[in-house]
Design a protein around this motif. Structure first.
Motif: not given
Length: 433
Positions: A212-220, A222-223
């Protein structure tokens, strides 16, 4: 997804020898005693620029009460399900056995491309004996001798025709895979990072099959996070969770830029962890080692250093990797792990200007030149970085063939000391000037 070749067959037909031949390694234990391969072995191979992963399963034994044999049987079924191509090995010196027929029955039901590989064909007389295997109804029979390697090239020419071309991902975000043995805390880490519980099983077909791919974009930051945790079919859970997770990990590894390898602090680093580590290194991925459950360890001032040294000892020779001690339960240092992974991602894509490379490295080489061989002195004149997804360097010299591994390691260490490639595997090539 990566292309996986699974080698199946009854015990003692030569699966491990073929595995060693395809991966050019001596990793699988080879013995005349049947049933030696109880674990799975997995390695990386390459043929005409196509990379693939080879899985050597234990020998398939049908209807046996032996616990190991039941586990092996399950393993073969999983391998068939996960592999791109199945090689069904039989022994020409024995002919068709009831067991071979049992396996053929299972393979005929599978939708995967199956190649019947008649092994131990060491002379022309035996070549004529291979005709008997057409009775399986699985198509062409390929005669090979995995011991000498004859016939394996022709076999691979046919096998790679069934590979899928892996499409290049459009996304330019760093891709981080969390890998490790079952129950080490991969899901908990991802839930802690995202800040919410996720139930992996959904109604959408296919979610339990692929990572599963999760787009992470928090606390500056992003990956893309690639999650391999908890992905297994309920029916296959028994002894083979481990094997299933290995299949998953291999697929997710190939997609990643950086692999975060989670280790259980209580159990320490085990052989499967080292397997995953070397697989990531072989595929030239960035690596971060994450020691989880650190809260359960009784500590004094030296504990961390001792643990770190032990890990480095086991993963040699590539020891320049960040090691982060965490407790996912207490959310201790989990963001440090991600920061390290993003740092490694930067190191893996680092480009050093040629002038700077030569300014730093040439004086070091002059101070410690490569040892002369057969009275010939080796002179390295010039260094440049080659374009690639991971750091690669070409050293131009007069006699590249005379440079040995210890000197290659010396150069790699100097590159690491001066340019910080922590976590990124480095490749060094010597070219004729």
């Amino acid at each position: 997804m990566s292309n996986i070749i699974a080698i199946v067959g009854r015990p003692n037909v030569g699966k491990s020898t073929l595995f060693n031949r395809l991966t050019e390694s001596r990793k699988a234990i080879v013995d005349d005693f049947s049933g030696v391969t109880r674990d799975r072995h997995y390695g990386v191979g390459e043929w005409t620029d196509k990379q693939f992963t080879v899985i050597d399963t234990g020998g398939y034994v049908s209807g046996s009460d032996d616990v190991f044999e039941a586990a092996i049987r399950e393993q073969v079924l999983i391998a068939i399900e996960e592999a791109s191509v199945v090689l069904f090995m039989v022994d020409v010196t024995v002919g068709v056995t009831d067991l071979d027929d049992e396996i053929a029955k299972v393979l005929r039901r599978s939708k995967k491309p199956v190649f019947v590989v008649s092994n131990k064909v060491d002379n022309t007389a035996l070549h004529n004996e291979t005709g008997v295997f057409y009775s399986f109804g699985l198509g062409e029979v390929h005669a090979v001798s995995s011991m000498t390697g004859s016939g394996t090239g022709d076999l691979l020419d046919e096998v790679i025709k069934h590979f899928e071309d892996v499409p290049e991902e459009e996304s330019t975000l760093p891709k981080i895979t969390i890998a490790g043995r079952p129950n080490v805390g991969k899901s908990s880490l991802i839930n802690a990072l995202i800040g919410k519980e996720r139930n992996i099983v959904t109604d959408v077909a296919g979610t339990t099959r692929d990572s599963i791919k999760i787009h992470y974009n928090q606390f500056g930051h992003e990956f893309t996070l690639i999650d391999t945790a908890g992905l297994r079919k309920k029916t296959k859970v028994k002894e083979n969770i481990e094997f299933y997770s290995v299949m998953r990990t291999i697929k997710a590894l190939e997609e990643a830029d950086v692999v975060v390898l989670m280790i259980d602090a209580v159990e320490g680093i085990e052989s499967q962890d080292i397997n995953i580590f070397h697989l990531a290194e072989k595929n030239k991925k960035g690596i971060v080692v994450l020691v989880n459950k650190w809260d359960l360890i009784e500590k004094n001032t030296k504990t961390m250093k001792v643990f770190e040294d032990e890990i480095k000892e086991r993963i040699k020779p590539f020891t320049d990797v960040p090691i982060v001690f965490t407790s996912v339960l207490n959310k201790q240092r989990i963001f440090k792990a991600i920061e390290e992974a993003l740092e490694v991602y930067k190191n893996r894509g680092k480009k050093i200007p040629t002038s700077k490379l030569n300014d730093v490295m040439l004086p070091l080489i002059e101070a410690y030149p490569p040892p002369a061989l057969k009275g010939k002195h080796i002179k390295i004149k010039y260094i440049t970085q080659i374009n690639g997804t991971s750091p690669m360097f070409a050293f131009f010299c007069n006699l590249p063939q005379y440079i040995k591994d210890p000197y290659k390691r010396f150069l790699e260490n100097k590159l690491r000391e001066n340019f910080n490639f922590s976590g990124a595997p480095i490749q060094i090539f010597f070219r004729q000037k």
